[in-house]
Scaffold this active site. Structure first.
Site, short mmCIF file in Angstrom:
data_model
loop_
_atom_site.label_atom_id
_atom_site.label_comp_id
_atom_site.label_asym_id
_atom_site.label_seq_id
_atom_site.Cartn_x
_atom_site.Cartn_y
_atom_site.Cartn_z
N ARG A 27 0.82 -1.22 0.00
CA ARG A 27 0.00 0.00 0.00
C ARG A 27 0.85 1.27 0.00
O ARG A 27 0.32 2.38 -0.07
CB ARG A 27 -0.91 0.02 1.23
CG ARG A 27 -1.85 -1.17 1.31
CD ARG A 27 -2.69 -1.06 2.55
NE ARG A 27 -3.54 0.09 2.49
CZ ARG A 27 -4.73 0.14 1.91
NH1 ARG A 27 -5.21 -0.93 1.33
NH2 ARG A 27 -5.44 1.24 1.91
N LYS A 598 0.05 -0.42 -4.60
CA LYS A 598 -0.94 -1.42 -5.01
C LYS A 598 -2.36 -0.87 -4.97
O LYS A 598 -3.17 -1.18 -5.83
CB LYS A 598 -0.83 -2.62 -4.06
CG LYS A 598 -1.75 -3.78 -4.41
CD LYS A 598 -1.22 -4.52 -5.60
CE LYS A 598 -2.12 -5.67 -6.02
NZ LYS A 598 -1.88 -6.01 -7.44
C1 F6R Z 1 -1.07 -2.12 -12.85
C2 F6R Z 1 -2.05 -2.00 -11.78
C3 F6R Z 1 -2.88 -0.76 -11.72
C4 F6R Z 1 -4.28 -1.08 -11.17
C5 F6R Z 1 -5.06 0.23 -10.96
C6 F6R Z 1 -6.49 -0.05 -10.50
O1 F6R Z 1 -0.39 -3.34 -12.79
O2 F6R Z 1 -2.17 -2.86 -10.95
O3 F6R Z 1 -2.96 -0.15 -12.96
O4 F6R Z 1 -4.94 -1.91 -12.07
O5 F6R Z 1 -4.42 1.03 -10.01
O6 F6R Z 1 -6.51 -0.76 -9.30
P1 F6R Z 1 -7.80 -1.55 -8.83
O7 F6R Z 1 -8.03 -2.67 -9.76
O8 F6R Z 1 -7.49 -2.01 -7.44
O9 F6R Z 1 -8.94 -0.57 -8.86
#
Ligand code: F6R
Length: 603
Positions: A27, A598
């Site tokens: 995070r 993340k």
């Molecule tokens: C790239 C990646 C990010 C996420 C984006 C959305 O590898 O992981 O581009 O896909 O920050 O995150 P979520 O899916 O958690 O809304």
């Protein structure tokens, strides 16, 4: 975005706190800190850098106590320095707090506090919290009332944990940022996310916005902001703690790429019966009133949304995909027949939550496609479909992308049947092929030659990725994965678009990865020839049956032949491996790429 944690027991808490912080590093990881109460006051230790740096500093201190809070930071207000690292204290050092989110009115609060004599030691928005509580304690309020009253002053998004010297409890609340209580045998826990304390307890209480929890070594109780008791169930999570560890792989990302056959099986399990799709919360007829679908998402999830749009459009359902941060500011028209699907692994991405809120407020029906049960998206949308990929720790999304797309294939089947009156024969063939997807992914991983190819053009002019139809979102995803972990320039294009501009960049130094699904073989072959004429090497990713492409290309990454609508999911696994091996060759920080985190809980 940051990770916060707490451990409240009768014995020493430091070791558990450090484990939790390590598990929360996905995070944010630009600084870390802890504070513990040990009967002789509150001791704070914090520094710029990762949790390992904090740990080595603590090794030389006698720094332990039964009640503690911790924080791992991804900077929003103030650069990553020792001073800006959390926890933060008030003037007297009696109150100490950690925070994830943004206090929007912190400037006004800070000015007021300064005018009343408070001195600040950091640039953060967080520091106003311990000062506000300190004032109230001095006015005679008890810690719980003081905490609740101070929180009432805050605008913005937050998850906060706080301790007061000499008071054997941790106080916490949330508004728009995740927070979970862990109910243990020997101690109780609190964290931004379950994996933080999963090895200590699997019994959890998901807090809702405006809940205030008081946690003691023996117990916890929850109230609302006015002090009325609130009841939240204790739930048992079925994630294995080992799922959240590296399990012998050099990196979480590699482990998670290899987990895809298992995670895809979990996604699909019990959801296909005969020729029909069986989604527990979405029986036939669920979407009879839907006339159009909008996907909103960010990053990798946006690419999954584009894949979903392609599938639905192909089956005759009106569908579009929007970047969530744009949608939040410039929303597309919706009505009560619009289904807005937020695709979000974490369920906590602020941009996506904001876009969903905008759709909801304007009367649309909302649905979250997410990995995290109890996440804000899952709880605030009208419905949720869980992708069941298990915890993903590597910052670069891998297994969650394939599970998102597989989930959208399943959801798409229900939608197309309800909206258009399907199913078509083609739908049934695709559903049949989806069942074999985990074995196909297994074969890709076992036989991949990506490691041998990936390093050949590093340090050159850039890496391009092209595809048509459902291979286009995968081209974008291949480029995103490559750039985020190698730090090399990479771009994805719709194959037909190259000749409208980007071809000017193509030289012998720009390898082009061309994804073939079998749907437009001749057109893709001519795109490949246009590239080769400019001297660039072309690497085909396609089934062996796609001879138009594979015979023309300079290199070839094979994938098993399956239904053309699903081939691009297999190609994506090869591209994940290309990115991984290239980054490994370049000794990059694969699991924690620079400047990224993340879970992006700020807009
Ligand atoms: C790239 C990646 C990010 C996420 C984006 C959305 O590898 O992981 O581009 O896909 O920050 O995150 P979520 O899916 O958690 O809304």
């Amino acid at each position: 975005m940051c990770g916060i944690t707490a451990r409240i027991g009768d014995d020493d808490s430091l070791d558990d706190l450090l484990v939790s912080l390590k598990n929360l590093e996905y995070r944010g990881y630009d600084s870390a800190g802890i504070a513990v109460q040990n009967g002789a006051g509150i001791e704070v230790s914090k520094c710029e850098g990762e949790v390992a740096e904090l740990k080595s500093q603590l090794a030389t201190n006698d720094h332990d106590g039964p009640i503690g809070i911790g924080h791992t930071r991804w900077s929003t207000h103030g650069p990553p320095t020792d001073e800006n690292a959390h926890p933060h204290t008030g003037c007297k050092g009696r109150v100490v707090a950690v925070h994830n989110g943004i206090i929007e009115n912190y400037n006004a609060l800070r000015e007021g506090l300064q005018a009343r004599g408070h001195e600040f030691t950091s640039d953060t928005d967080t520091e106003v919290i311990p000062h506000l509580v300190e004032e109230r304690l001095e006015a005679g309020m008890d810690p719980e009332v003081a905490f609740r009253d101070a929180v009432g002053e805050l605008d913005g998004s937050y998850a906060i944990a706080m301790m007061v010297d000499g008071d054997p409890a941790v106080y916490a609340t949330r508004n728009g940022s995740p927070l979970v209580v862990g109910v243990g045998e020997e101690a109780n826990y609190l964290a931004s996310d379950v994996p933080a304390f999963l090895e200590f307890t699997d019994r959890v209480v998901y807090l809702e916005d405006d809940d205030v929890v008081v946690i003691t070594p023996e117990d916890h109780h929850i109230t609302d902001l006015t002090g009325n008791a609130v009841s939240r169930p204790v739930e048992t999570v079925d994630w294995d703690p080992e799922d959240a560890e590296k399990g012998g792989y050099d990196h979480y990302m590699l482990k998670e790429i290899h987990e895809q056959p298992v995670s895809l099986r979990q996604t699909i399990r019990g959801r296909i019966e005969g020729e029909d799709v069986v989604l527990e919360d979405f029986p036939p007829g669920t979407f009879n009133d839907v006339s159009r679908v909008q996907f909103i998402a960010c990053g990798t999830s946006y690419h999954a949304g584009m894949y979903g749009e392609w599938l639905l459009s192909k089956w005759g359902v009106d569908a579009n995909t929007f970047i969530a941060s744009e949608y939040a500011a410039y929303p597309a028209p919706v009505d009560e027949e619009t289904l807005v699907i937020g695709v979000t692994q974490s369920g906590e991405t602020a941009d996506t939550l904001e876009a969903l809120k905008s759709a909801r407020e304007r009367g649309a029906r909302t649905l979250a496609v997410t990995n995290v049960i109890g996440s804000t998206a899952a709880r605030t949308c009208d419905d949720a479909l869980f992708i069941r990929a298990g915890p993903e720790i590597g910052v670069a999304a891998t297994k969650t992308f394939s599970s998102q797309v597989a989930s959208l294939v399943l959801l798409g089947e229900r939608l197309v049947r309800d909206v258009t009156g399907g199913p078509t024969e083609e739908c049934q063939q695709r559903l049949e092929s989806l069942k074999s997807l985990p074995e196909h992914v297994e074969r890709v991983i076992e036989n991949s030659n990506a490691a041998a190819i990936s390093h050949q053009w590093l340090g050159g002019g850039g890496h391009f990725f092209i595809g048509r139809g459902n291979a286009y979102p995968v081209a974008l995803e291949g480029a995103l994965k490559f750039k985020e972990i190698t730090y090399e320039h990479a771009e994805g294009f719709a194959a037909g678009e190259l000749k409208h501009g980007p071809l000017a960049l193509v030289t012998a130094d720009t390898p082009v990865f061309a994804i073939g699904t079998g749907q437009h073989p001749k057109r893709l072959e001519s795109n490949v020839r246009e590239i080769q004429t400019r001297g660039a090497p072309v690497i085909a990713i396609a089934p062996r049956t796609e001879t138009d492409l594979t015979d023309t290309a300079d290199e070839f990454l094979p994938v098993p032949a399956t239904h053309p609508d699903l081939v691009a999911i297999l190609a994506n696994v090869q591209l994940q491996l290309i990115a991984y091996h290239a980054a490994d060759e370049m000794e990059r920080s694969i699991d924690k790429p620079r400047n990224l985190a993340k879970s992006v809980t700020v807009e």
